[in-house]
Design an enzyme around this catalytic site. Structure first.
Site, PDB file in Angstrom:
ATOM      1  N   GLY A   1     -88.137 -36.612 -86.556  1.00  0.00           N
ATOM      2  CA  GLY A   1     -86.779 -37.039 -86.232  1.00  0.00           C
ATOM      3  C   GLY A   1     -85.794 -35.889 -86.103  1.00  0.00           C
ATOM      4  O   GLY A   1     -84.940 -35.902 -85.199  1.00  0.00           O
TER       5      GLY A   1
ATOM      6  N   GLY B   1     -92.830 -28.616 -85.967  1.00  0.00           N
ATOM      7  CA  GLY B   1     -92.566 -30.021 -86.270  1.00  0.00           C
ATOM      8  C   GLY B   1     -92.084 -30.764 -85.036  1.00  0.00           C
ATOM      9  O   GLY B   1     -91.564 -30.141 -84.085  1.00  0.00           O
TER      10      GLY B   1
ATOM     11  N   THR C   1     -78.338 -41.937 -93.506  1.00  0.00           N
ATOM     12  CA  THR C   1     -79.464 -41.068 -93.823  1.00  0.00           C
ATOM     13  C   THR C   1     -80.701 -41.930 -94.059  1.00  0.00           C
ATOM     14  O   THR C   1     -80.665 -43.153 -93.902  1.00  0.00           O
ATOM     15  CB  THR C   1     -79.090 -40.117 -94.988  1.00  0.00           C
ATOM     16  OG1 THR C   1     -80.163 -39.189 -95.171  1.00  0.00           O
ATOM     17  CG2 THR C   1     -78.816 -40.836 -96.295  1.00  0.00           C
TER      18      THR C   1
ATOM     19  N   LYS D   1     -81.841 -44.456 -90.276  1.00  0.00           N
ATOM     20  CA  LYS D   1     -81.334 -43.878 -89.026  1.00  0.00           C
ATOM     21  C   LYS D   1     -81.749 -44.673 -87.778  1.00  0.00           C
ATOM     22  O   LYS D   1     -81.001 -44.723 -86.807  1.00  0.00           O
ATOM     23  CB  LYS D   1     -81.790 -42.421 -88.898  1.00  0.00           C
ATOM     24  CG  LYS D   1     -81.093 -41.479 -89.883  1.00  0.00           C
ATOM     25  CD  LYS D   1     -81.534 -40.045 -89.694  1.00  0.00           C
ATOM     26  CE  LYS D   1     -80.717 -39.111 -90.574  1.00  0.00           C
ATOM     27  NZ  LYS D   1     -81.026 -37.702 -90.348  1.00  0.00           N
TER      28      LYS D   1
ATOM     29  N   GLU E   1     -75.927 -39.228 -75.598  1.00  0.00           N
ATOM     30  CA  GLU E   1     -77.207 -38.883 -74.972  1.00  0.00           C
ATOM     31  C   GLU E   1     -78.170 -38.295 -76.008  1.00  0.00           C
ATOM     32  O   GLU E   1     -79.347 -38.623 -76.055  1.00  0.00           O
ATOM     33  CB  GLU E   1     -76.935 -37.866 -73.859  1.00  0.00           C
ATOM     34  CG  GLU E   1     -78.132 -37.595 -72.991  1.00  0.00           C
ATOM     35  CD  GLU E   1     -77.904 -36.424 -72.048  1.00  0.00           C
ATOM     36  OE1 GLU E   1     -76.815 -35.810 -72.070  1.00  0.00           O
ATOM     37  OE2 GLU E   1     -78.856 -36.109 -71.314  1.00  0.00           O
TER      38      GLU E   1
ATOM     39  N   TYR F   1     -83.325 -27.879 -97.728  1.00  0.00           N
ATOM     40  CA  TYR F   1     -82.332 -27.052 -98.416  1.00  0.00           C
ATOM     41  C   TYR F   1     -82.355 -27.327 -99.916  1.00  0.00           C
ATOM     42  O   TYR F   1     -82.900 -28.334-100.374  1.00  0.00           O
ATOM     43  CB  TYR F   1     -80.920 -27.281 -97.859  1.00  0.00           C
ATOM     44  CG  TYR F   1     -80.485 -28.713 -97.871  1.00  0.00           C
ATOM     45  CD1 TYR F   1     -80.730 -29.521 -96.766  1.00  0.00           C
ATOM     46  CD2 TYR F   1     -79.862 -29.281 -98.990  1.00  0.00           C
ATOM     47  CE1 TYR F   1     -80.362 -30.847 -96.773  1.00  0.00           C
ATOM     48  CE2 TYR F   1     -79.486 -30.620 -98.996  1.00  0.00           C
ATOM     49  CZ  TYR F   1     -79.740 -31.395 -97.873  1.00  0.00           C
ATOM     50  OH  TYR F   1     -79.385 -32.716 -97.884  1.00  0.00           O
TER      51      TYR F   1
ATOM     52  N   ASP G   1     -77.022 -33.848 -86.168  1.00  0.00           N
ATOM     53  CA  ASP G   1     -77.926 -32.924 -86.858  1.00  0.00           C
ATOM     54  C   ASP G   1     -78.213 -31.674 -86.013  1.00  0.00           C
ATOM     55  O   ASP G   1     -78.156 -30.553 -86.513  1.00  0.00           O
ATOM     56  CB  ASP G   1     -79.256 -33.627 -87.194  1.00  0.00           C
ATOM     57  CG  ASP G   1     -79.133 -34.527 -88.416  1.00  0.00           C
ATOM     58  OD1 ASP G   1     -78.216 -34.310 -89.225  1.00  0.00           O
ATOM     59  OD2 ASP G   1     -79.964 -35.442 -88.562  1.00  0.00           O
TER      60      ASP G   1
HETATM   61  P1  NDP Z   1     -90.134 -36.533 -90.133  1.00  0.00           P
HETATM   62  O1  NDP Z   1     -90.851 -37.261 -91.215  1.00  0.00           O
HETATM   63  O2  NDP Z   1     -89.547 -37.283 -89.004  1.00  0.00           O
HETATM   64  O3  NDP Z   1     -91.160 -35.456 -89.489  1.00  0.00           O
HETATM   65  C1  NDP Z   1     -91.947 -34.654 -90.306  1.00  0.00           C
HETATM   66  C2  NDP Z   1     -92.576 -33.524 -89.489  1.00  0.00           C
HETATM   67  O4  NDP Z   1     -93.180 -32.606 -90.416  1.00  0.00           O
HETATM   68  C3  NDP Z   1     -93.686 -33.988 -88.539  1.00  0.00           C
HETATM   69  O5  NDP Z   1     -93.624 -33.208 -87.374  1.00  0.00           O
HETATM   70  C4  NDP Z   1     -94.974 -33.677 -89.340  1.00  0.00           C
HETATM   71  O6  NDP Z   1     -96.060 -33.376 -88.527  1.00  0.00           O
HETATM   72  C5  NDP Z   1     -94.543 -32.408 -90.049  1.00  0.00           C
HETATM   73  N1  NDP Z   1     -95.280 -32.110 -91.287  1.00  0.00           N
HETATM   74  C6  NDP Z   1     -95.210 -32.754 -92.475  1.00  0.00           C
HETATM   75  N2  NDP Z   1     -95.979 -32.133 -93.405  1.00  0.00           N
HETATM   76  C7  NDP Z   1     -96.543 -31.067 -92.771  1.00  0.00           C
HETATM   77  C8  NDP Z   1     -97.458 -30.036 -93.183  1.00  0.00           C
HETATM   78  N3  NDP Z   1     -97.916 -29.972 -94.428  1.00  0.00           N
HETATM   79  N4  NDP Z   1     -97.806 -29.092 -92.270  1.00  0.00           N
HETATM   80  C9  NDP Z   1     -97.341 -29.155 -91.012  1.00  0.00           C
HETATM   81  N5  NDP Z   1     -96.494 -30.098 -90.551  1.00  0.00           N
HETATM   82  C10 NDP Z   1     -96.096 -31.043 -91.425  1.00  0.00           C
HETATM   83  O7  NDP Z   1     -89.057 -35.628 -90.875  1.00  0.00           O
HETATM   84  P2  NDP Z   1     -87.622 -35.132 -90.309  1.00  0.00           P
HETATM   85  O8  NDP Z   1     -87.828 -34.592 -88.941  1.00  0.00           O
HETATM   86  O9  NDP Z   1     -86.609 -36.198 -90.514  1.00  0.00           O
HETATM   87  O10 NDP Z   1     -87.246 -33.961 -91.352  1.00  0.00           O
HETATM   88  C11 NDP Z   1     -87.899 -32.691 -91.285  1.00  0.00           C
HETATM   89  C12 NDP Z   1     -87.263 -31.747 -92.294  1.00  0.00           C
HETATM   90  O11 NDP Z   1     -85.909 -31.490 -91.949  1.00  0.00           O
HETATM   91  C13 NDP Z   1     -87.245 -32.250 -93.740  1.00  0.00           C
HETATM   92  O12 NDP Z   1     -87.523 -31.163 -94.593  1.00  0.00           O
HETATM   93  C14 NDP Z   1     -85.805 -32.710 -93.927  1.00  0.00           C
HETATM   94  O13 NDP Z   1     -85.397 -32.633 -95.279  1.00  0.00           O
HETATM   95  C15 NDP Z   1     -85.075 -31.669 -93.080  1.00  0.00           C
HETATM   96  N6  NDP Z   1     -83.754 -32.109 -92.607  1.00  0.00           N
HETATM   97  C16 NDP Z   1     -82.670 -31.341 -92.946  1.00  0.00           C
HETATM   98  C17 NDP Z   1     -81.418 -31.680 -92.522  1.00  0.00           C
HETATM   99  C18 NDP Z   1     -80.253 -30.814 -92.889  1.00  0.00           C
HETATM  100  O14 NDP Z   1     -79.100 -31.248 -92.713  1.00  0.00           O
HETATM  101  N7  NDP Z   1     -80.463 -29.607 -93.379  1.00  0.00           N
HETATM  102  C19 NDP Z   1     -81.173 -32.888 -91.696  1.00  0.00           C
HETATM  103  C20 NDP Z   1     -82.382 -33.607 -91.343  1.00  0.00           C
HETATM  104  C21 NDP Z   1     -83.630 -33.219 -91.797  1.00  0.00           C
HETATM  105  P3  NDP Z   1     -97.038 -34.542 -87.900  1.00  0.00           P
HETATM  106  O15 NDP Z   1     -96.249 -35.214 -86.833  1.00  0.00           O
HETATM  107  O16 NDP Z   1     -98.204 -33.779 -87.342  1.00  0.00           O
HETATM  108  O17 NDP Z   1     -97.380 -35.440 -89.048  1.00  0.00           O
END
Ligand code: NDP
Length: 277
Positions: A133, A130, A65, A69, A81, A221, A105
Site C-alpha cells: 500500500g 516492496g 490508518t 484505508k 488521482e 519509524y 503518504d
Molecule cells: P503492506 O502490508 O501493504 O506491504 C508490505 C510489503 O512488504 C509487501 O511488498 C511485502 O512483500 C513486503 N515484505 C514484508 N515482509 C518482507 C520481508 N521479510 N522481505 C521482503 N519483503 C517483505 O505494507 P505497507 O505498504 O502499508 O507498509 C510498508 C511499510 O511502510 C511499513 O513498515 C509501514 O510501517 C511503513 N509506513 C510508514 C509510513 C510513514 O508515515 N512513515 C506510512 C505508511 C507506511 P510481498 O508482496 O512479496 O509479500
C-alpha cells in the site's frame, strides 16, 4: 465550538497524529481539536457508521490508518488521482455532505527526501523495495519528482509488475525480483517500503545497490537503526533516515488541505525523531 478532526485506526494507541496536529494547531493558531478514535473491526458496516457519526457531530476531517484505508476509499465520494492509483486513502475532508479523499503518504515521503534530507530525485536512479500500500501511494509523487529511473523490487514479482503496469510511465519504471538487483549496479536512493523492519527482518537486498554518495530511506519509524539502515550504513551510505519525517510531512499536507495554512515541520520532526543508533 472548535473545528473537530480525528485519526481512526485499530489499534490506535500508538498514534502520534493527535500530538503532531496539536503542535501544528498551536503553531498556526488554528482553533481545532484532533483526537484518536479506535474504529470498530466488526460488524461489517461499523467503520462506515463511526465515520458518519463523526460527520453528523460536526467533524471536518479525518486521517485514516490501518486497517481502514481501503474501506475509507470505498466510502468516499471524490478521490484524487494518487488516491485512486493507491486504492487507499489516508485523509478525508467532509464538505457539503460529501467525503473528499486524499492520499498524502507519497507526497510526504518525497517532501521529506527532497526538502529535509536534501536528496533531489531529478535524474537519479531510485530503487524502491516492496509493492504494498505505501508504494501504491508513493509512485505518482515519485514520478512527479522526475527521477531518471525507478526500479520496484518485490518478493512477489507479479505484484510489482501489476503496479508498474497501472502507471503510464513505462519508460521510467520497471519491476523485478530481488535476485535481479545484484547486476543492476548502484542506485542514488534506496527506499525500504517493505514491512520487514516491523519484525526486525531484512529484505533480501544486496549491498551492491547502495551508493556512498546517495541515500537510504526506511519507511518504518521509531525503531532506531533497522537491519536495512545498518546494511546501508555498513555500505558507506552517509544519508540514512527513517520514516518519521514522512509521517510528519504527510500530516502537514493534510493540515494545509484542511486549514489552508501550512505548518512548520522541522521542530516537530526533531521532537519525534528516535536517534538512529
Ligand atoms: P503492506 O502490508 O501493504 O506491504 C508490505 C510489503 O512488504 C509487501 O511488498 C511485502 O512483500 C513486503 N515484505 C514484508 N515482509 C518482507 C520481508 N521479510 N522481505 C521482503 N519483503 C517483505 O505494507 P505497507 O505498504 O502499508 O507498509 C510498508 C511499510 O511502510 C511499513 O513498515 C509501514 O510501517 C511503513 N509506513 C510508514 C509510513 C510513514 O508515515 N512513515 C506510512 C505508511 C507506511 P510481498 O508482496 O512479496 O509479500
Amino acid at each position: 465550538m472548535s473545528d473537530r478532526y480525528a485519526v481512526i485506526g485499530n489499534p490506535i494507541g500508538h498514534t502520534k497524529s493527535p500530538l503532531i496536529h496539536g503542535l501544528f494547531a498551536q503553531e498556526t493558531g488554528q482553533d481545532m481539536t484532533y483526537v484518536a478514535i479506535e474504529g470498530p473491526l466488526e460488524p461489517e458496516n461499523a467503520f462506515v457508521d463511526t465515520v458518519r457519526e463523526f460527520i453528523a457531530a460536526g467533524g471536518k476531517g479525518m486521517n485514516v490508518t490501518a486497517p481502514f484505508k481501503l474501506q475509507a476509499f470505498a466510502m468516499s465520494d471524490e478521490r484524487s488521482e494518487r488516491a485512486t492509483l493507491a486504492g487507499a486513502i489516508n485523509a478525508m475532508k467532509f464538505e457539503d455532505g460529501r467525503i473528499i479523499a486524499e492520499n498524502f503518504d507519497g507526497v510526504g515521503l518525497v517532501r521529506d527526501i527532497e526538502e529535509n534530507l536534501h536528496q533531489p530525485m531529478a535524474g537519479k536512479r531510485v530503487l524502491i523495495l516492496g509493492a504494498g500500500g505505501a508504494v501504491r501511494g508513493a509512485l505518482l509523487p515519485f514520478i512527479a519528482a522526475r527521477p531518471g529511473e525507478i526500479v520496484v523490487a518485490n518478493r512477489d514479482v507479479e505484484k510489482a509488475e501489476g503496479l508498474v503496469d497501472q502507471v503510464m510511465a513505462r519508460d521510467l519504471l520497471r519491476a523485478c525480483g530481488y535476485h535481479a538487483l545484484g547486476s543492476m549496479g548502484q542506485f542514488d536512493l534506496v527506499v525500504n517500503a517493505t514491512s520487514a523492519s516491523l519484525t526486525g527482518q531484512l529484505p533480501p537486498v544486496p549491498s551492491s545497490v547502495f551508493s556512498p554518495t546517495g541515500g537510504a530511506y526506511e519507511l518504518a519509524y521509531g525503531k532506531g537503526l533497522t537491519p536495512f539502515l545498518r546494511l546501508a550504513r555498513d555500505a558507506g551510505v552517509r544519508t540514512v533516515a527513517d520514516g518519521v519525517g514522512m509521517l510528519i510531512e504527510q500530516a502537514a499536507e493534510a493540515f494545509a488541505w484542511w486549514r489552508g495554512v501550512r505548518p512548520q515541520t522541522r521542530a516537530v520532526i526533531d521532537r519525534l525523531t528516535v536517534p538512529l543508533t
